[in-house]
Each structure stands twice: as structure tokens, then as C-alpha cells.
Design an enzyme around this catalytic site. Sequence first.
Site, PDB file in Angstrom:
ATOM      1  N   MET A 106      10.891  24.482   3.553  1.00 46.79           N
ATOM      2  CA  MET A 106      10.414  24.329   2.548  1.00 46.79           C
ATOM      3  C   MET A 106      10.959  23.271   1.888  1.00 46.79           C
ATOM      4  O   MET A 106      10.818  21.969   1.179  1.00 46.79           O
ATOM      5  CB  MET A 106       9.395  24.898   1.380  1.00 46.79           C
ATOM      6  CG  MET A 106       8.793  23.960   0.328  1.00 46.79           C
ATOM      7  SD  MET A 106       7.957  24.945  -0.279  1.00 46.79           S
ATOM      8  CE  MET A 106       6.860  25.676   0.397  1.00 46.79           C
TER       9      MET A 106
ATOM     10  N   LYS B 230       1.195  -1.524   0.352  1.00 47.44           N
ATOM     11  CA  LYS B 230       0.179   0.160   0.056  1.00 47.44           C
ATOM     12  C   LYS B 230       0.759   1.519   0.192  1.00 47.44           C
ATOM     13  O   LYS B 230       2.042   1.136   0.203  1.00 47.44           O
ATOM     14  CB  LYS B 230      -0.991  -0.347   1.277  1.00 47.44           C
ATOM     15  CG  LYS B 230      -0.386   0.390   2.166  1.00 47.44           C
ATOM     16  CD  LYS B 230      -1.410   0.009   3.693  1.00 47.44           C
ATOM     17  CE  LYS B 230      -0.769  -0.138   4.960  1.00 47.44           C
ATOM     18  NZ  LYS B 230      -1.342  -0.695   5.967  1.00 47.44           N
TER      19      LYS B 230
ATOM     20  N   TYR C 263      13.947  29.539   9.823  1.00 40.24           N
ATOM     21  CA  TYR C 263      12.688  30.206  10.226  1.00 40.24           C
ATOM     22  C   TYR C 263      12.444  30.534  11.862  1.00 40.24           C
ATOM     23  O   TYR C 263      12.699  29.818  12.382  1.00 40.24           O
ATOM     24  CB  TYR C 263      11.591  29.961   9.447  1.00 40.24           C
ATOM     25  CG  TYR C 263      11.426  30.025   7.989  1.00 40.24           C
ATOM     26  CD1 TYR C 263      11.548  31.421   8.256  1.00 40.24           C
ATOM     27  CD2 TYR C 263      11.915  28.919   7.100  1.00 40.24           C
ATOM     28  CE1 TYR C 263      11.115  32.322   6.312  1.00 40.24           C
ATOM     29  CE2 TYR C 263      11.573  30.035   5.434  1.00 40.24           C
ATOM     30  CZ  TYR C 263      11.048  30.845   5.371  1.00 40.24           C
ATOM     31  OH  TYR C 263      11.113  31.413   4.398  1.00 40.24           O
TER      32      TYR C 263
ATOM     33  N   ARG D 252     -11.295  -0.185  14.843  1.00 43.34           N
ATOM     34  CA  ARG D 252     -10.901   0.340  13.305  1.00 43.34           C
ATOM     35  C   ARG D 252     -11.945  -0.133  12.702  1.00 43.34           C
ATOM     36  O   ARG D 252     -12.927   0.632  12.207  1.00 43.34           O
ATOM     37  CB  ARG D 252      -9.429   0.698  13.108  1.00 43.34           C
ATOM     38  CG  ARG D 252      -8.597   1.820  13.818  1.00 43.34           C
ATOM     39  CD  ARG D 252      -7.762   1.793  13.005  1.00 43.34           C
ATOM     40  NE  ARG D 252      -6.828   0.892  11.767  1.00 43.34           N
ATOM     41  CZ  ARG D 252      -5.709   0.201  11.692  1.00 43.34           C
ATOM     42  NH1 ARG D 252      -5.156   1.173  11.359  1.00 43.34           N
ATOM     43  NH2 ARG D 252      -5.718  -0.424  10.716  1.00 43.34           N
TER      44      ARG D 252
END
Length: 362
Positions: free
Chosen positions: A307, A35, A259, A134
Site C-alpha cells: 500500500m 478529462k 507480501y 461505445r
Amino acid sequence: MPRPLLATIDISALQHNLRVARTRAPNSKVWAVVKANAYGHGLERAVRAFAEADGLALIEPDYAVRLRELGWEKPVLLLEGFFDASDLEVVISQQLEIAVHCDEQIALLESKLPNNQSTYQLPVHLKMNSGMNRLGFSPDAFRAAHLRLRKIPGIGNITLMTHLANADDPLNPGLPLQQQVACFERGIAGLEGERSLANSAADLMHPELRSDWVRPGVMLYGATPGGDSAKSFGLRPAMTLTSKIIGIQKIAAGEAVGYGSRFVADHPMIVGVVACGYADGYPRHAPTGTPVVVDGVRTSTVGRVSMDMFSVDLTAVPGAHVGSDVLLWGNGLSVDEVAHAAGTIGYELLCAVAPRVRVTES
């Protein structure tokens, strides 16, 4: 020249890890879980690397079709089953196997399969909610669900399945492993069908839970769900993420990096900038101190991840320069260790590698 960030996939490591999974459960058949695009490693590579698996398991119907297009002829299991009637048409046409975990799925099978003109007998993996809460039928509802499925024309073999919440932490007070196993055994008592319980953690740590099928996932990619290190289990990292230093700054005590100026140097430092950031899949929440290897020397991140880049401490890395090699995780630095430092798990890091990251094979 392309950006220096590169994910290298080791096909031989994937093959090796599958052999480890099979060796751990020599009397079980193996679903290789692929997956999330094979945990970020690519379906095309998974088809080649896991050729010796008994089947491939995933959750995405469109990716299941892709496996068939790639030439995979062995069983394919949809671990969450189908989501609507159109998916069921794909299941039949591609001869897939499905998990069934709710009454709504059974109702669709009851309405659709009797009208199916195919001779394909659909194999079902009936899922029990044994405590994880779940997906799945409660133990008390499981027998009735099994009976409904048995009455539907077109249903083939029914495998009895559950999913373990804490196989890597068997004494977990929230749901002890043996409590969950006992719940499963109670719910399937007297029912015929193969059993499927073991995920990676159970395959690695609990030989008593290896039944007819095992479903190894993250271990195939060289990481672990918890407990001991992947290396201690004989697993090899299948993805190595590397980059280079693209800039260097010399900063004085009292100067900040990144930052928010969250990191402030308390002594003079040499800081390198790595071509990798959260848009590439590196965790933005990785704190100062997350391990990195530069030119073979272990060091760590400083400041916030941006980023497209983040900074590392080069003060103790002799000869570091623009162009120095950077190992982010893989062969030489466990993805599990990086994930732990960042407060997450190796699964997330592997799956999060972005499409813009170049990929090659070794």
C-alpha cells in the site's frame, strides 16, 4: 518533514507538447483534452499550460464549471455530453459545447431547449459509432439524428464527430482504421458541418485524418497511445514522480521479499524500500523487474507492491543509502515503459496518482 514522494509538473513541457500537437495538424483547431483532472496534472495547471489551445475538452460537468471559474473563456466541450436535465442547465449557463450520442439526449434537448430563455446557440458535436461500439449513432441513424437536432430551436453549429479505436494500430484485424474511417465518411455524406476525428494517435501518426478539429489527449502529457516512443515524436514528459529510499535490507539466497513471498532471491542481494505504493497510484500489479532509477542507476522492483511502499534491487547501485533519490517515471524514465512492464498504459498511471501525493511545479 513530509513524506518524500513528490510529483513534479513541468508546465513548459505541457506547453511544448501542445505546440507539437498543433504543428502536426497545422490546419486544424485543437481541443486540448483535460478529462480526469487533466490526466492527473491538475485543471489549474492545464488552464495555464494550454492557453493557446482553441478549446478544452473533458467529460465532467462540474470540472467544466471549474474551468470557467479559473477564467477559461474559450470553448469547453463535454465529450460525453450531458447526463440529465440539470446538467443541461449548467451547459447553457456556462455556455459549454456538448457531444450528443443517443436518442435520449436529443429528446431532452427537444423538450428543454425551446423553453430556454437564453440567447446562447448551443454548439453540438454529433457522435457517430463508426465501429468502436461505445457511444454514438450508427451510420444509418446518423442522418436522422442530425435532422432532429437541426429542427431544435437553440441548437447552433453541429460538428460531425467519431472516435477512432485503433489509430495506433491501423491494421488491427478487429477493426482496421480505414474501415472505420470509411464508415464515418459514408454516414456523414452530404451533411454540412466541421469534422472531428483525430485523437492523439491520429494526430501523431495519420496526417490524412487531421480535419477541422483534432482532440489530443495523452500526448499533451508526454506519453503515447502506442507505436513509437513519446520521445521519438518530440514529446516531453510533463509529470516526474520521485521518491527516496527509506530502508535497506541485506538478504541471503533463499530469502523472500514482500507480501506472499512471491520473490525469492537466488543470490545475496541488497534490497531498498521506496516510499511509494498502490495507495499513491503506483500499480499493485507491477511485477518484479519493473524499471526504476535509483541515484541515476537503472534497476528494478522486487516482490509485490504494498500500500505504502515497494522494494527495489540495489545490488548494482553503488553507494545507495537511506535517502537515495528514486525516479519512478518521468524525465529520465518514460511512464509508457513503466506502464508496459506493469501490463497497463501510461494513461492509467498518470490518472491514478493519488491526492495524498504532494505536487509541485517546475
